[in-house]
Design a protein around this motif. Structure first.
Motif, PDB file in Angstrom:
ATOM      1  N   ALA A 123       0.776  -1.194   0.051  1.00 14.26           N
ATOM      2  CA  ALA A 123       0.126   0.057  -0.049  1.00 14.26           C
ATOM      3  C   ALA A 123       1.109   1.204  -0.029  1.00 14.26           C
ATOM      4  CB  ALA A 123      -1.085  -0.112   1.393  1.00 14.26           C
ATOM      5  N   TYR A 124       1.809   1.505   1.189  1.00 11.15           N
ATOM      6  CA  TYR A 124       2.449   2.689   1.090  1.00 11.15           C
ATOM      7  C   TYR A 124       3.926   2.331   1.560  1.00 11.15           C
ATOM      8  CZ  TYR A 124      -1.209   5.928   0.923  1.00 11.15           C
ATOM      9  OH  TYR A 124      -2.539   6.773   0.392  1.00 11.15           O
ATOM     10  N   ILE A 125       4.551   3.059   1.248  1.00 11.62           N
ATOM     11  CA  ILE A 125       6.160   2.861   1.625  1.00 11.62           C
ATOM     12  C   ILE A 125       6.769   4.303   2.173  1.00 11.62           C
ATOM     13  CG2 ILE A 125       8.570   2.465   0.755  1.00 11.62           C
ATOM     14  CD1 ILE A 125       7.343   0.557  -1.227  1.00 11.62           C
ATOM     15  N   GLY A 126       7.406   4.379   3.127  1.00 10.01           N
ATOM     16  CA  GLY A 126       7.938   5.735   3.610  1.00 10.01           C
ATOM     17  C   GLY A 126       9.516   5.748   3.114  1.00 10.01           C
ATOM     18  N   VAL A 127       9.789   6.848   2.918  1.00  7.75           N
ATOM     19  CA  VAL A 127      11.371   7.132   2.408  1.00  7.75           C
ATOM     20  C   VAL A 127      11.900   7.667   3.745  1.00  7.75           C
ATOM     21  CG1 VAL A 127      12.900   8.324   0.987  1.00  7.75           C
ATOM     22  CG2 VAL A 127      10.548   7.558   0.082  1.00  7.75           C
ATOM     23  N   CYS A 128      13.131   7.217   4.066  1.00  2.31           N
ATOM     24  CA  CYS A 128      13.623   7.623   5.298  1.00  2.31           C
ATOM     25  C   CYS A 128      15.189   8.140   5.118  1.00  2.31           C
ATOM     26  CB  CYS A 128      13.744   6.431   6.342  1.00  2.31           C
ATOM     27  SG  CYS A 128      14.992   5.591   6.564  1.00  2.31           S
ATOM     28  N   GLY A 129      15.503   8.718   6.132  1.00  3.77           N
ATOM     29  CA  GLY A 129      17.080   9.441   6.075  1.00  3.77           C
ATOM     30  C   GLY A 129      17.991   8.405   5.678  1.00  3.77           C
ATOM     31  N   LYS A 142       5.614  21.138  13.529  1.00  9.17           N
ATOM     32  CA  LYS A 142       5.054  19.958  13.559  1.00  9.17           C
ATOM     33  C   LYS A 142       5.464  19.444  14.937  1.00  9.17           C
ATOM     34  CE  LYS A 142       4.288  19.300   9.146  1.00  9.17           C
ATOM     35  NZ  LYS A 142       2.540  19.010   8.881  1.00  9.17           N
ATOM     36  N   ALA A 143       6.153  19.523  15.421  1.00 14.30           N
ATOM     37  CA  ALA A 143       6.394  18.989  16.956  1.00 14.30           C
ATOM     38  C   ALA A 143       5.542  19.611  17.986  1.00 14.30           C
ATOM     39  CB  ALA A 143       8.124  19.371  17.567  1.00 14.30           C
ATOM     40  N   LEU A 144       5.198  20.817  17.990  1.00 10.95           N
ATOM     41  CA  LEU A 144       4.182  21.249  18.923  1.00 10.95           C
ATOM     42  C   LEU A 144       2.830  20.655  18.420  1.00 10.95           C
ATOM     43  CD1 LEU A 144       5.495  24.900  18.998  1.00 10.95           C
ATOM     44  CD2 LEU A 144       5.694  23.137  21.069  1.00 10.95           C
ATOM     45  N   ALA A 145       2.628  20.702  16.961  1.00  8.81           N
ATOM     46  CA  ALA A 145       1.244  20.068  16.674  1.00  8.81           C
ATOM     47  C   ALA A 145       1.037  18.843  17.266  1.00  8.81           C
ATOM     48  CB  ALA A 145       1.245  20.350  15.453  1.00  8.81           C
ATOM     49  N   SER A 146       2.311  17.750  17.126  1.00  8.98           N
ATOM     50  CA  SER A 146       1.873  16.807  17.724  1.00  8.98           C
ATOM     51  C   SER A 146       2.158  16.304  19.170  1.00  8.98           C
ATOM     52  CB  SER A 146       3.069  15.680  16.847  1.00  8.98           C
ATOM     53  OG  SER A 146       4.237  16.127  16.833  1.00  8.98           O
ATOM     54  N   GLY A 147       2.208  17.643  20.025  1.00  7.84           N
ATOM     55  CA  GLY A 147       1.958  17.268  21.414  1.00  7.84           C
ATOM     56  C   GLY A 147       3.163  17.561  22.184  1.00  7.84           C
ATOM     57  N   LEU A 162       3.068  14.281  10.761  1.00  9.11           N
ATOM     58  CA  LEU A 162       4.559  14.235   9.995  1.00  9.11           C
ATOM     59  C   LEU A 162       4.375  13.939   8.575  1.00  9.11           C
ATOM     60  CD1 LEU A 162       4.881  13.179  13.127  1.00  9.11           C
ATOM     61  CD2 LEU A 162       6.865  11.789  12.486  1.00  9.11           C
ATOM     62  N   ILE A 163       3.319  13.779   7.930  1.00  7.48           N
ATOM     63  CA  ILE A 163       3.359  13.101   6.759  1.00  7.48           C
ATOM     64  C   ILE A 163       3.114  14.739   5.950  1.00  7.48           C
ATOM     65  CG2 ILE A 163       2.151  12.086   4.771  1.00  7.48           C
ATOM     66  CD1 ILE A 163       1.192  10.308   6.991  1.00  7.48           C
ATOM     67  N   THR A 164       4.376  15.109   5.001  1.00  5.26           N
ATOM     68  CA  THR A 164       4.067  16.377   4.281  1.00  5.26           C
ATOM     69  C   THR A 164       3.886  16.044   2.806  1.00  5.26           C
ATOM     70  OG1 THR A 164       6.688  16.301   3.989  1.00  5.26           O
ATOM     71  CG2 THR A 164       5.522  17.720   5.704  1.00  5.26           C
ATOM     72  N   LYS A 215      16.175  18.172  -1.807  1.00  2.00           N
ATOM     73  CA  LYS A 215      16.214  19.440  -2.079  1.00  2.00           C
ATOM     74  C   LYS A 215      15.428  20.319  -1.465  1.00  2.00           C
ATOM     75  CE  LYS A 215      17.343  18.468  -7.017  1.00  2.00           C
ATOM     76  NZ  LYS A 215      16.718  17.854  -7.882  1.00  2.00           N
ATOM     77  N   THR A 216      14.352  19.922  -0.683  1.00  2.00           N
ATOM     78  CA  THR A 216      13.774  20.882   0.046  1.00  2.00           C
ATOM     79  C   THR A 216      13.691  20.367   1.664  1.00  2.00           C
ATOM     80  OG1 THR A 216      11.627  20.048  -0.799  1.00  2.00           O
ATOM     81  CG2 THR A 216      12.561  22.126  -1.511  1.00  2.00           C
ATOM     82  N   PRO A 217      14.735  19.836   2.238  1.00  2.00           N
ATOM     83  CA  PRO A 217      14.628  19.651   3.749  1.00  2.00           C
ATOM     84  C   PRO A 217      13.504  20.395   4.563  1.00  2.00           C
ATOM     85  CG  PRO A 217      16.902  20.090   3.226  1.00  2.00           C
ATOM     86  CD  PRO A 217      16.062  20.236   1.922  1.00  2.00           C
ATOM     87  N   GLU A 218      13.898  21.815   4.268  1.00  2.00           N
ATOM     88  CA  GLU A 218      13.272  22.701   5.249  1.00  2.00           C
ATOM     89  C   GLU A 218      11.598  22.429   4.986  1.00  2.00           C
ATOM     90  OE1 GLU A 218      13.864  24.453   1.197  1.00  2.00           O
ATOM     91  OE2 GLU A 218      15.212  23.409   2.568  1.00  2.00           O
ATOM     92  N   THR A 219      11.207  22.140   4.025  1.00  2.00           N
ATOM     93  CA  THR A 219       9.502  21.904   3.879  1.00  2.00           C
ATOM     94  C   THR A 219       9.165  20.486   3.945  1.00  2.00           C
ATOM     95  OG1 THR A 219       9.832  22.153   1.527  1.00  2.00           O
ATOM     96  CG2 THR A 219       9.393  24.104   2.745  1.00  2.00           C
ATOM     97  N   THR A 220      10.010  19.555   4.283  1.00  2.00           N
ATOM     98  CA  THR A 220       9.692  18.448   4.167  1.00  2.00           C
ATOM     99  C   THR A 220       9.803  17.245   5.385  1.00  2.00           C
ATOM    100  OG1 THR A 220      10.587  18.352   1.959  1.00  2.00           O
ATOM    101  CG2 THR A 220      10.233  16.017   2.901  1.00  2.00           C
TER     102      THR A 220
END
Ligand SMILES: [Zn+2]
Ligand SMILES: [Zn+2]
Length: 350
Positions: free
Chosen positions: A39-45, A207-212, A316-318, A335-340
């Motif tokens: 179904a889904y695959i996450g891309v990680c560091g 995102k940190a604050l939004a996730s509590g 967390l999902i952008t 290319k755009t870590p600041e918005t990802t």
């Protein structure tokens, strides 16, 4: 519907920076194997390290994909634990079972460990054949997007468990990327009284604050030591510090803001070899604790925490891409870590 003689898409990284979508036969399962409709695959560091040609232990060509969710659509005759229709994720570590760590309940640090998507074939295809022993069932009502994030959450769960009982602990997490965020959320979910996270990335702190997470500190605007004095008290400071950044600056700050008797958990994967003030570690009885990936128990804890509503994964999902755009998912992160934050690739099942 029979899948025999059918073909499927498979994303192959042929060299750093290059991903091709090939048509290959759908695997035929036998014995203890199951076929997972992905179904889904996450891309990680760590995927990005491979994409940039900086991962020391991954040869090309490689099929990536180790953060995954899907549904079982076929089973071999020896399969006993799962059935067609089960919603699942996959524990992607292939351990030898015979080395010292394997024989002592530490298969995640197996001497001969292979991880799917790095040293063995990963899940970046419409269907994936795997032994049922790697399958972890997901609750029927869990969003497949969240199912693909159980693996990174398990990294956070293990890191926090390594630090021991979180009850009433004051916790600092350095680095607010997906893993740092999940470590911080897990620490709170498991009883920490106050959790602070630091970064220089505005989106990640939001995102940190939004996730509590209780406190988010931008170290471009404020000194970490000042934020610690204010939020934790200058005397007590942080009981546990998680390094989720993996750069010299991070471990240097961790050591410099630690109080006597603090624990520092190294969660991030370091590229270089940082310098650490060992005299200070010694004198202050600071414990430095390593943590690597996860085991099945960590997966189960991760799933329960999500089910109990204690971890917010949606924040967390952008980005989401479809499998033909696999390369774009990597490019977006690079290319755009600041918005990802977390980038998911939608494959097939829904
Ligand atoms: Zn990962
Ligand atoms: Zn082993």
């Amino acid at each position: 519907m029979s899948l025999t003689n059918k073909t499927m898409r498979q994303a192959v990284m042929t060299a750093p920076g290059q991903i091709e979508i090939n048509e290959v036969p759908v695997p035929v399962v036998s014995g203890d194997q199951v076929l997972v409709d992905i179904a889904y695959i996450g891309v990680c560091g760590s995927d990005i390290h491979v994409y940039l040609g900086k991962h020391p232990y991954t040869p090309y060509p490689v099929v990536q994909g180790h953060e995954v969710s899907g549904k079982i659509v076929a089973v071999g005759d020896a399969v006993t634990k799962v059935k067609i229709g089960d919603r699942v994720t996959i524990e992607p570590q292939v351990a030898c079972g015979t080395c010292y760590p394997c024989k002592h309940g530490m298969y995640n640090i197996c001497n001969n460990l292979k991880v799917m998507g790095f040293q063995t074939t990963g899940t970046a295809s419409d269907y994936f054949a795997v032994s049922e022993h790697h399958i972890v069932k997901l609750p029927d009502d869990m969003d497949f997007r969240f199912g693909a994030m159980i693996e990174p959450l398990s990294v956070g769960v293990r890191a926090v468990k390594k630090a021991g009982n979180m009850k009433d602990k004051q916790v600092l997490v350095i680095g607010a990327g997906p893993i740092g965020n999940l470590v911080a959320q897990t620490a709170k979910a498991l009883g920490a009284s106050k959790v602070m996270i630091s970064d220089v990335n505005k989106l990640r702190l939001e995102k940190a604050l939004a996730s509590g997470i209780d406190v988010a500190v931008n170290v471009k605007d404020e000194k970490l030591s000042e934020a610690i004095d204010r939020e934790f008290g200058a005397d007590r400071r942080a009981d546990v510090i998680f390094d989720c950044a993996g750069v010299q600056q991070a471990i240097s700050s961790a050591v410099s803001v630690a109080r006597k008797g603090s624990d520092i958990v190294v969660v991030a994967v370091y590229e270089g070899v940082p310098q650490v003030d060992m005299a200070y570690i010694n004198e202050c009885e600071i414990r430095i604790i390593g943590t690597a990936r996860y085991n099945f128990d960590d997966f189960k804890t991760a799933i329960s925490l999500v089910e109990e509503g204690k971890i917010q994964l949606g924040e967390l999902i952008t980005d989401e891409f479809e499998i033909p755009d696999y390369l774009k998912a990597y490019q977006k992160i690079e290319k755009t870590p600041e918005t990802t934050m977390k980038v998911l690739v939608h494959v097939h099942a829904s």
